[in-house]
Enzyme design. Sequence first.
Site, PDB file in Angstrom:
ATOM      1  CG  PHE A 184      -1.994   0.982   1.220  1.00  0.00           C
ATOM      2  CD1 PHE A 184      -3.137   0.759   0.470  1.00  0.00           C
ATOM      3  CD2 PHE A 184      -1.888   2.159   1.934  1.00  0.00           C
ATOM      4  CE1 PHE A 184      -4.168   1.693   0.457  1.00  0.00           C
ATOM      5  CE2 PHE A 184      -2.915   3.099   1.915  1.00  0.00           C
ATOM      6  CZ  PHE A 184      -4.053   2.862   1.171  1.00  0.00           C
ATOM      7  CG  ASP A 195      -0.315  -1.589   7.201  1.00  0.00           C
ATOM      8  OD1 ASP A 195      -1.400  -1.889   7.732  1.00  0.00           O
ATOM      9  OD2 ASP A 195      -0.118  -0.517   6.593  1.00  0.00           O
ATOM     10  CE1 TYR A 232      -9.489   3.563   6.918  1.00  0.00           C
ATOM     11  CE2 TYR A 232      -8.545   4.603   8.861  1.00  0.00           C
ATOM     12  CZ  TYR A 232      -8.435   4.221   7.541  1.00  0.00           C
ATOM     13  OH  TYR A 232      -7.291   4.498   6.852  1.00  0.00           O
ATOM     14  CE  LYS A 233      -8.206   0.610   5.019  1.00  0.00           C
ATOM     15  NZ  LYS A 233      -6.764   0.556   4.768  1.00  0.00           N
ATOM     16  NE  ARG A 292     -10.276  -2.486  -2.758  1.00  0.00           N
ATOM     17  CZ  ARG A 292      -9.724  -1.861  -1.734  1.00  0.00           C
ATOM     18  NH1 ARG A 292      -8.636  -2.341  -1.173  1.00  0.00           N
ATOM     19  NH2 ARG A 292     -10.274  -0.766  -1.237  1.00  0.00           N
TER      20      ARG A 292
HETATM   21  C1  LIG Z   1      -6.049   1.761   4.638  1.00  0.00           C
HETATM   22  C2  LIG Z   1      -4.582   1.551   4.816  1.00  0.00           C
HETATM   23  C3  LIG Z   1      -3.791   2.511   5.443  1.00  0.00           C
HETATM   24  C4  LIG Z   1      -4.412   3.796   5.860  1.00  0.00           C
HETATM   25  O1  LIG Z   1      -3.526   4.695   6.392  1.00  0.00           O
HETATM   26  P1  LIG Z   1      -4.058   5.996   7.129  1.00  0.00           P
HETATM   27  O2  LIG Z   1      -2.828   6.615   7.623  1.00  0.00           O
HETATM   28  O3  LIG Z   1      -5.000   5.542   8.205  1.00  0.00           O
HETATM   29  O4  LIG Z   1      -4.805   6.830   6.139  1.00  0.00           O
HETATM   30  C5  LIG Z   1      -2.456   2.220   5.643  1.00  0.00           C
HETATM   31  N1  LIG Z   1      -1.911   1.063   5.224  1.00  0.00           N
HETATM   32  C6  LIG Z   1      -2.664   0.134   4.581  1.00  0.00           C
HETATM   33  C7  LIG Z   1      -2.044  -1.147   4.130  1.00  0.00           C
HETATM   34  C8  LIG Z   1      -4.008   0.359   4.359  1.00  0.00           C
HETATM   35  O5  LIG Z   1      -4.735  -0.557   3.713  1.00  0.00           O
END
Ligand SMILES: *Cc1c(COP(=O)(O)O)cnc(C)c1O
Length: 418
Positions: free
Chosen positions: A127, A198, A223-224, A377
């Site tokens: 990501f 992560d 939040y996911k 997705r």
């Molecule tokens: C959604 C997501 C994030 C989000 O990062 P924020 O700092 O909360 O915006 C980070 N890493 C991954 C792998 C994600 O899927």
Amino acid sequence: MTRVTLDTVRALDSDDPLAGFRERFVLPDGVIYLDGNSLGALPKAVPERVSAMLHEEWGRHLIGGWLKDGWMEKPLVLGDRLARLVGAAAGEVAVVDTTSINVFKLLSAALAMRPERTVILSNAENFPTDLYMAQGLIRQLGAGHELRLVPETEIEDAIDDTVAVVMLTETNFKTGAVFDMGAVTRAAHAAGALTLWDLAHSAGAFPVDLNGTAADFAVGCSYKYLNAGPGGPAWMFVARRHQEAAHQPLTGWLGHDRPFNFDLEYRPADGIRRHVCSSPGVLGLVAFEAALDLMLEADMTAIRAKSVALGDLFIQLVEQECDDAGFRLISPRAAGLTPPWIRGSQVSFAHPDGYGIVQALIARGVVGDFRDPDVMRFGFAPLYQRYEDVWHAIARLRAVLDGGEHLAEVYRERASVT
Ligand SMILES: *Cc1c(COP(=O)(O)O)cnc(C)c1O
């Protein structure tokens, strides 16, 4: 394989041990929500809990709430509760900041623990925010460090004695493919490297066992799959064995050993507390608390079993009903009920008209999302989805294709949030 019918999926719903959770979420009528991997649905307990915090805690107790209502300790109290969901112990998790900021903090800590090594190893499919934070940190540190990216299939072979930290997202956000966290961590440790995982698309989606896999550091968002609401607070994990040695650079007053002494010199608190920087965002934390308590009522093994079944059903129905449409499955077809998990809680198909198809589905009340260049997705959140939802989603997909709805002119331009 036998054909799936509406009766088949209704039978699955009537046998579903998690079916009772659905009514504890707010879901708009007619909407089939397959995007809980981006933003989880609203648990009914969240507005109740937030309203109580506003009226009964802030409204009545004013500044007294920091102690009386436990606001100050919430990052660590919720961390201990979340620890149960991710295979960590009490005192190893804090709920603070954002995922990106926690990546920065823990990457800094890990690099400082391997001063003779210069490489952050990650995968090119990671990501982007994780990679961006690594790039920013390297710039900040001056010359000497390097972010090395290799294809995800080559990670284990690329861990050598120049690697300080292996930084990976356990579940690939586009394909849903899941690394074998235990195997990669073992390979990293054998080469003297640390790991930073992560877990944004893992925690709440399937069982995570941080201590069982001997992970060093981890981050994730709320939040996911954890349903804490847009921009909810993130979390971080530091294995107990590293807590003395791990120092993060955002040394704010609430990571100080004695914040209310107002000393001029920073002195880190013991344990996970030193990773807290600032006054906690209490509104976000109480929303997360309510969502987390709901999640903790469910059995994670049952969540995983239903998630795999929903994903398998989705794949089977796409292939049964839309085999002429040119969809290409880019998620792993296999999914484990025990580690290795192989596929997370989403299914992705590539299609040249993927953007238009996702938009036309949204117009018909089926919410998935799209990722460049051609990835559709669909996420599975077993607490609020029914098997029948998958059936109707595919029926609406068939209708979109039959009507050529995805080819409409309005879908030629992409929106700023996809
Ligand atoms: C959604 C997501 C994030 C989000 O990062 P924020 O700092 O909360 O915006 C980070 N890493 C991954 C792998 C994600 O899927």
